[in-house]
Write a protein that holds these residues in place. Structure first.
Motif, PDB file in Angstrom:
ATOM      1  N   HIS A 146      24.292  37.524  30.743  1.00  0.00           N
ATOM      2  CA  HIS A 146      25.347  36.938  31.583  1.00  0.00           C
ATOM      3  C   HIS A 146      26.051  38.034  32.376  1.00  0.00           C
ATOM      4  CE1 HIS A 146      29.355  35.152  32.385  1.00  0.00           C
ATOM      5  NE2 HIS A 146      28.709  34.011  32.467  1.00  0.00           N
ATOM      6  N   ALA A 147      26.170  39.219  31.738  1.00  0.00           N
ATOM      7  CA  ALA A 147      26.937  40.304  32.362  1.00  0.00           C
ATOM      8  C   ALA A 147      26.275  40.827  33.631  1.00  0.00           C
ATOM      9  CB  ALA A 147      27.119  41.440  31.359  1.00  0.00           C
ATOM     10  N   ILE A 148      24.942  40.698  33.743  1.00  0.00           N
ATOM     11  CA  ILE A 148      24.253  41.277  34.910  1.00  0.00           C
ATOM     12  C   ILE A 148      24.906  40.759  36.182  1.00  0.00           C
ATOM     13  CG2 ILE A 148      22.081  41.414  36.168  1.00  0.00           C
ATOM     14  CD1 ILE A 148      20.638  40.932  33.549  1.00  0.00           C
ATOM     15  N   ARG A 149      24.920  39.427  36.299  1.00  0.00           N
ATOM     16  CA  ARG A 149      25.442  38.836  37.519  1.00  0.00           C
ATOM     17  C   ARG A 149      26.976  38.904  37.560  1.00  0.00           C
ATOM     18  NH1 ARG A 149      23.941  35.790  42.089  1.00  0.00           N
ATOM     19  NH2 ARG A 149      25.949  35.537  43.078  1.00  0.00           N
ATOM     20  N   TYR A 150      27.574  38.726  36.388  1.00  0.00           N
ATOM     21  CA  TYR A 150      29.032  38.742  36.347  1.00  0.00           C
ATOM     22  C   TYR A 150      29.558  40.073  36.884  1.00  0.00           C
ATOM     23  CZ  TYR A 150      33.803  38.256  34.725  1.00  0.00           C
ATOM     24  OH  TYR A 150      35.176  38.182  34.691  1.00  0.00           O
ATOM     25  N   MET A 151      28.926  41.169  36.450  1.00  0.00           N
ATOM     26  CA  MET A 151      29.414  42.490  36.864  1.00  0.00           C
ATOM     27  C   MET A 151      29.173  42.705  38.351  1.00  0.00           C
ATOM     28  SD  MET A 151      31.005  43.584  34.417  1.00  0.00           S
ATOM     29  CE  MET A 151      31.470  45.207  35.034  1.00  0.00           C
ATOM     30  N   GLN A 152      28.088  42.119  38.853  1.00  0.00           N
ATOM     31  CA  GLN A 152      27.831  42.254  40.295  1.00  0.00           C
ATOM     32  C   GLN A 152      28.969  41.600  41.083  1.00  0.00           C
ATOM     33  OE1 GLN A 152      23.900  40.891  41.296  1.00  0.00           O
ATOM     34  NE2 GLN A 152      24.469  40.616  43.436  1.00  0.00           N
ATOM     35  N   ASP A 153      29.332  40.364  40.682  1.00  0.00           N
ATOM     36  CA  ASP A 153      30.445  39.671  41.335  1.00  0.00           C
ATOM     37  C   ASP A 153      31.749  40.426  41.138  1.00  0.00           C
ATOM     38  OD1 ASP A 153      28.728  37.774  42.134  1.00  0.00           O
ATOM     39  OD2 ASP A 153      29.356  36.221  40.715  1.00  0.00           O
ATOM     40  N   TYR A 154      31.902  40.944  39.915  1.00  0.00           N
ATOM     41  CA  TYR A 154      33.134  41.642  39.555  1.00  0.00           C
ATOM     42  C   TYR A 154      33.357  42.837  40.478  1.00  0.00           C
ATOM     43  CZ  TYR A 154      36.325  44.206  36.385  1.00  0.00           C
ATOM     44  OH  TYR A 154      37.377  44.882  35.824  1.00  0.00           O
ATOM     45  N   GLN A 155      32.265  43.613  40.682  1.00  0.00           N
ATOM     46  CA  GLN A 155      32.393  44.800  41.544  1.00  0.00           C
ATOM     47  C   GLN A 155      32.597  44.390  42.999  1.00  0.00           C
ATOM     48  OE1 GLN A 155      32.775  47.647  40.371  1.00  0.00           O
ATOM     49  NE2 GLN A 155      31.770  47.763  38.397  1.00  0.00           N
ATOM     50  N   ALA A 156      31.899  43.304  43.401  1.00  0.00           N
ATOM     51  CA  ALA A 156      32.037  42.874  44.791  1.00  0.00           C
ATOM     52  C   ALA A 156      33.447  42.363  45.052  1.00  0.00           C
ATOM     53  CB  ALA A 156      31.023  41.772  45.084  1.00  0.00           C
ATOM     54  N   HIS A 157      34.038  41.798  44.024  1.00  0.00           N
ATOM     55  CA  HIS A 157      35.350  41.178  44.139  1.00  0.00           C
ATOM     56  C   HIS A 157      36.442  42.230  44.171  1.00  0.00           C
ATOM     57  CE1 HIS A 157      37.302  37.323  43.967  1.00  0.00           C
ATOM     58  NE2 HIS A 157      38.253  37.843  43.218  1.00  0.00           N
ATOM     59  N   ASP A 158      36.265  43.234  43.354  1.00  0.00           N
ATOM     60  CA  ASP A 158      37.309  44.228  43.158  1.00  0.00           C
ATOM     61  C   ASP A 158      36.788  45.581  43.626  1.00  0.00           C
ATOM     62  OD1 ASP A 158      39.754  45.016  42.430  1.00  0.00           O
ATOM     63  OD2 ASP A 158      39.664  44.163  40.410  1.00  0.00           O
ATOM     64  N   LEU A 159      36.974  45.847  44.915  1.00  0.00           N
ATOM     65  CA  LEU A 159      36.352  47.042  45.473  1.00  0.00           C
ATOM     66  C   LEU A 159      37.008  48.323  44.980  1.00  0.00           C
ATOM     67  CD1 LEU A 159      35.760  45.665  49.042  1.00  0.00           C
ATOM     68  CD2 LEU A 159      34.045  46.143  47.297  1.00  0.00           C
ATOM     69  N   GLU A 160      38.232  48.201  44.455  1.00  0.00           N
ATOM     70  CA  GLU A 160      38.931  49.411  44.022  1.00  0.00           C
ATOM     71  C   GLU A 160      38.388  49.976  42.717  1.00  0.00           C
ATOM     72  OE1 GLU A 160      43.088  48.664  44.008  1.00  0.00           O
ATOM     73  OE2 GLU A 160      43.109  48.270  46.160  1.00  0.00           O
ATOM     74  N   THR A 399      32.465  32.338  34.167  1.00  0.00           N
ATOM     75  CA  THR A 399      31.754  31.731  35.296  1.00  0.00           C
ATOM     76  C   THR A 399      32.701  30.860  36.125  1.00  0.00           C
ATOM     77  OG1 THR A 399      29.721  31.740  34.023  1.00  0.00           O
ATOM     78  CG2 THR A 399      29.797  30.263  35.894  1.00  0.00           C
ATOM     79  N   THR A 400      33.513  30.074  35.443  1.00  0.00           N
ATOM     80  CA  THR A 400      34.483  29.231  36.147  1.00  0.00           C
ATOM     81  C   THR A 400      35.407  30.087  37.010  1.00  0.00           C
ATOM     82  OG1 THR A 400      34.475  27.820  34.213  1.00  0.00           O
ATOM     83  CG2 THR A 400      36.179  27.395  35.832  1.00  0.00           C
ATOM     84  N   GLU A 401      35.810  31.212  36.421  1.00  0.00           N
ATOM     85  CA  GLU A 401      36.730  32.085  37.142  1.00  0.00           C
ATOM     86  C   GLU A 401      36.102  32.548  38.459  1.00  0.00           C
ATOM     87  OE1 GLU A 401      37.681  35.554  34.993  1.00  0.00           O
ATOM     88  OE2 GLU A 401      39.120  36.268  36.479  1.00  0.00           O
ATOM     89  N   HIS A 402      34.825  32.880  38.404  1.00  0.00           N
ATOM     90  CA  HIS A 402      34.189  33.326  39.643  1.00  0.00           C
ATOM     91  C   HIS A 402      33.961  32.183  40.617  1.00  0.00           C
ATOM     92  CE1 HIS A 402      32.658  37.503  38.271  1.00  0.00           C
ATOM     93  NE2 HIS A 402      33.929  37.461  38.543  1.00  0.00           N
ATOM     94  N   LEU A 403      33.867  30.952  40.091  1.00  0.00           N
ATOM     95  CA  LEU A 403      33.650  29.817  40.988  1.00  0.00           C
ATOM     96  C   LEU A 403      34.948  29.305  41.604  1.00  0.00           C
ATOM     97  CD1 LEU A 403      30.934  27.769  39.068  1.00  0.00           C
ATOM     98  CD2 LEU A 403      30.634  29.266  41.017  1.00  0.00           C
ATOM     99  N   ILE A 404      36.022  29.227  40.807  1.00  0.00           N
ATOM    100  CA  ILE A 404      37.262  28.674  41.362  1.00  0.00           C
ATOM    101  C   ILE A 404      38.318  29.738  41.615  1.00  0.00           C
ATOM    102  CG2 ILE A 404      36.851  26.464  40.209  1.00  0.00           C
ATOM    103  CD1 ILE A 404      39.098  27.091  38.282  1.00  0.00           C
TER     104      ILE A 404
END
Lengths: 644, 286
Positions: A146-160, A399-404
């Motif tokens: 699950h972390a593979i994609r989650y971390m990708q979104d996480y980094q894309a979301h939080d550029l700092e 997952t919900t957090e990344h969707l909403i």
């Protein structure tokens, strides 16, 4: 034995490969294959030691010696690294380097002793450790997936946040290896080394984002866990230099019984309490929620915190029928009660999950302190159900957090209509946590029975049972409230367009399936993992033989209930009643569905309504502080009660 | 477990709602008399429900009917376990699950009135749940079993031993029956009987399901009350249970509604004071 070596060693190698993978895609593939490999190896282990009596393994002298030195050096290196990390501590954290030094000093004092106990059998496998290994290997593996994609979104979301993903996955895999080490080591100093590795991983992963808050929370987790580390090291010193019992073997310690083993067992229990975030040490787990969600799911709900209760359950025969055991149960009880209440006042889904994790661990600690066949049975089942259901909940919240874009429970309103599949998985998680006839309910049932029949001092069992009764009520409140939000009809159409990414979907589906199967086939899980273990303990005379099995008709009734939960939706789906659909009642003429209505003076009014959080009634700070003082007093009494 | 027990359990499923309806009808008559009114016929609740089935049903979401099925299903299971003479604690768990499904039905409609109604209902569940568990624990300590058939065959002194717990149970019975001062979740809106807390957005056959569920619940609660006196035999125990049951009507008519915080605190204090103390003192009373 080769399988154990594989399980401990393979994650480390996989972690290294991932650390040095050239591209993101290559790394993701490596993670996937490692997860599948790990899952396969764990299953192979479970099959090859299926329902066996505990098996012990002795290493050759050369290998054992080499490993001894390796772990000793590893321990020192670990302390050096932690001391180096302490360059970033602030004023109030001065005690952390002291604890590191104290712990390392104690360990060296024990290990370099001229006549330290010899360990004949370094590793073991029994059905309880197989269950733990399955949780670590399968649930842990799915979380990494699950972390593979989650971390990708996480980094894309939080550029700092600096992208340190290679090291992130390295740490996750090292952690998995260390967990396997904990559940299979019979050699206490080695177990302690693995224990410290998990502390290090937790510290590093909590601080991952590098913000000041994350770093402070990381240090808090480190500091509190080091208190446990010092206690653990103290236990090893006692077993080396102290009067009485001289052994470094876990099974010898358990077999020694409460007259000989109580002092080291209580010291290790303190380490267990810190690792499992029980009051008075609970604050680190709340702080740990700043870490990315897969970390919270892996370390802080389904595996690492379970290591604490794992040891407590292992030592539970020692605690049986002692004041120390009773006080340990009370610490768990206070934790259960206080954190269940505190969870009611939380809107942030991750904090609700964190509090409920602590509460459930508290329940397990209560069971471990009593130490009869039934409570050990209940504790192991709780560990299983909690691990799968909580991992599922954490991941679906992620997952919900990344969707909403929010982890506020209020924002999850109407998820059943907006995202039916995701909501269904979350509901399965919640049902598995507290409603499903076979999960918590069964464990609570046996707890009540076991508490009322215990006999350390007058009124002890009643006290524990009353705590359980009062603590269960808020649990019911906050879970139902959350479910109510999920099933609510949205006032406005508010669909979520984005799809669930593939890796996340695989992890979520599999976990949902495991939760379902674990609930539905619970007697099978019981027969495979729990019974062989408790039967061995009763057979060895470590715990008294009690005849309080759950009668078959109770099981039959539970099956009927579970069947109802399966069948009702099916009947509904096959023969849905056809009723006219209208918008909800608003005490005025509805203007825009049930979102607004024509109020007094013809003005259009928006509808707003929120859940109940009882923040006036439950003051989180005050409540937790009181619980902290209470638990600290109980823990001091526990230490004092074993005063030689 | 024998034929008699199975007969009783099946009788509950068939006749339970009728008994519950009669209790509800009698309740309304008594209330009316206390307020110097004539009151409706004894069978009025049944007429009401039959009429509800005739009416058109409108829903906010079709799923609400599913949750109501869950409510009714678990209610019946709870009573079935109880009258089968099986496990009291399990019966209690089923009753709780049933209550949660009712709340979900109301939550799913998401109107502010249903929302407040179901939140309050959950609060009340949180308030009375510990006491209900303590009742089961008390019986366990006296009869050495959670089985209802063992409790019924227990010592005739059990009501004396469990007197504090009986008082606590009567206290929460007021909440369970949604009587004043604890009828928070069914407070009426405006001046109409139709819009009522948790059932605000339920109508027609959906509302009828809720009513039938409550009839079952009446019978179950009467059953719980009966258990305290059960060793004395039906001839004595049933009248006592009925008198105590209807004493709740008197309480209903002589008290004003409390706020939720007061309700919660009062209930937990009573639970601690009567329930837990009684459990602690139990070894001295035997």
């Amino acid at each position: 034995m080769p399988l154990i070596a594989l399980l401990i060693g393979f994650p480390l190698l996989a972690g290294l490969a991932i650390l040095f993978a050239p591209t993101h895609a290559r790394r993701a593939d490596l993670v996937r294959w490692s997860v599948y490999g790990l899952g396969g190896a764990t299953l192979a282990l479970a099959l090859s030691y299926f329902r066996m009596e505990p098996q012990f393994f002795a290493l050759g002298e050369g290998v054992a010696g080499a490993l001894d030195s390796a772990f000793l050096l590893g321990g020192i290196a670990l302390s050096v690294y932690l001391l180096f990390a302490c360059r970033r501590i602030k004023g109030r954290e001065w005690y952390i380097p002291l604890l590191i030094l104290a712990q390392t000093g104690l360990m060296l004092f024990a290990e370099l002793a001229p006549e330290h106990p010899e360990v004949a059998r370094q590793f073991y496998v029994d059905s309880f450790s197989i269950l733990m290994a399955l949780i670590v290997g399968l649930v842990g593996g799915l979380i990494c997936l699950h972390a593979i994609r989650y971390m990708q979104d996480y980094q894309a979301h939080d550029l700092e946040v600096t992208d340190r993903r290679p090291a992130f996955f390295f740490m996750l895999f090292v952690f998995l290896g260390a967990m396997f080490g904990i559940v299979f080591s019979n050699h206490l100093p080695w177990l302690f080394f693995f224990w410290e590795v998990t502390t290090l991983c937790s510290f590093w992963l909590i601080s991952y984002s590098g913000t000041d808050e994350a770093i402070r929370n990381g240090f808090r987790a480190l500091g509190l866990n080091l208190i446990g580390g010092v206690a653990f090291a103290g236990a090893i010193v006692w077993l080396t230099h102290g009067p009485g019992l001289h052994t470094w073997e876990l099974d010898q310690l358990i077999a020694a019984g409460s007259t000989l083993a109580l002092i080291p067992a209580v010291l290790i229990a303190i380490a267990g309490l810190t690792k499992s975030a029980q009051l008075p040490f609970s604050s680190w787990l709340l702080g740990a929620m700043v870490a990315p969600t897969p970390v919270s799911a892996l370390l802080h709900s389904s595996t690492m915190v379970k290591a604490g209760v794992f040891l407590l359950v292992k030592l539970s025969p020692v605690f049986h029928d002692t004041y120390a055991g009773l006080l340990l149960s009370l610490v768990g009880g206070v934790t259960f009660l206080v954190t269940s209440l505190a969870a009611v006042s939380q809107r942030n889904a991750k904090r609700v999950l964190a509090y409920s994790t602590i509460a459930n661990l508290g329940l397990i600690v209560m069971c471990a302190g009593v130490g009869t066949a039934t409570t050990i049975w209940a504790a192991i089942l709780l560990i299983l159900f909690h691990a799968v259901a909580k991992a599922l909940l954490f991941l679906s919240v992620g997952t919900t957090e990344h969707l909403i874009g929010s982890r506020d429970i209020e924002d999850m309103e109407g998820l059943v209509y907006r995202r039916p599949v995701l909501a269904a998985m979350m509901l399965v998680g919640i049902l598995g946590m507290f409603l499903a006839p076979f999960g918590m309910l069964l464990s609570k049932y046996t707890c009540f029975q076991a508490f009322l029949t215990m006999d350390v001092m007058p009124g002890d069992g009643i006290l524990l049972a009353a705590i359980l009764a009062f603590g269960s009520a808020p649990t019911l409140f906050f879970w139902s409230k959350w479910m109510g939000k999920l099933v609510a009809m949205p006032r406005r159409p508010n669909p979520i367009e984005a799809a669930i990414p593939r890796d996340e979907a695989i992890a979520l589906f599999t976990l949902t399936l495991i939760t379902y199967v674990a609930c539905a086939l619970f007697p099978l899980a019981d027969w495979m993992f729990v019974q062989p273990y408790t039967e061995f303990l009763t057979g060895a005379g470590l715990i008294p033989l009690t005849d309080d099995r759950i009668p078959w008709e109770t099981i039959a009734m539970m099956t009927a209930m579970l069947g109802g939960i399966f069948l009702l939706p099916l009947i509904f789906w096959l023969r849905p009643p056809r009723f006219a659909v209208v918008s909800g009642y608003l005490s005025g003429a509805n203007v825009d569905g049930s979102a607004s209505y024509r109020g007094a003076m013809g003005a259009e009014r928006e509808v707003e309504s929120r859940g109940y959080y009882l923040t006036g009634f439950i003051q989180e700070d005050l409540l937790v502080r009181r619980g902290l003082i209470g638990a600290a007093i109980l823990m001091t009494l526990m230490l004092w009660s074993v005063n030689p | 477990m024998n034929v008699e027990h199975w007969g009783l359990a099946v009788a509950f499923v068939v006749l339970g709602p009728l008994l519950g309806a009669l209790l509800a009808g009698l309740d309304r008559r008594l209330t009316a008399r206390m307020q110097s009114r004539q009151g409706p016929p004894l069978l009025q609740p049944i007429y009401d429900v039959l009429k509800l089935f005739e009416k058109d049903t409108v829903v906010v979401t079709e799923l609400q009917t599913l949750y109501l099925w869950g409510f009714l299903f678990f209610m019946v299971i709870s009573g079935f376990i109880l009258f089968l003479g099986s496990d009291l604690l399990l019966s209690l768990f089923a009753l709780t699950v049933s209550g949660i499904f009712l709340c979900l039905a109301a939550y799913s409609t998401n109107s502010p009135y249903s929302n407040i109604g179901s939140s309050r209902e959950l609060l009340l569940m949180m308030a009375y749940e510990p006491m209900l568990i303590i009742v089961a624990l008390g019986f366990f300590l006296v009869a050495d079993s959670f089985r209802v058939s063992d409790i019924v065959a227990g010592s005739p002194w059990q009501v004396v031993q469990l007197f504090g717990i009986l008082l606590g149970f009567l206290f929460i019975l007021t909440i369970k029956l949604r009587k004043s001062p604890f009828d928070l979740s069914s407070s009426h809106h405006g001046h109409q009987e139709l819009v009522k807390g948790i059932t605000t957005d339920l109508s027609g056959s959906d509302l009828a399901l809720v009513e039938i569920g409550h009839w079952y619940e009446n019978t179950i609660l009467l059953g719980w009350l009966y258990l305290f006196f059960a060793p004395w035999g039906v001839a004595l125990a049933l009248p006592i249970a009925l008198v105590l049951f209807f004493a709740e009507v008197l309480v209903d008519n002589t008290h004003a509604r409390l706020k939720w915080a007061t309700t919660l605190k009062a209930t937990w204090v009573v639970t601690g004071l009567f329930g837990v103390t009684n459990l602690m003192l139990l070894p001295l009373i035997t």
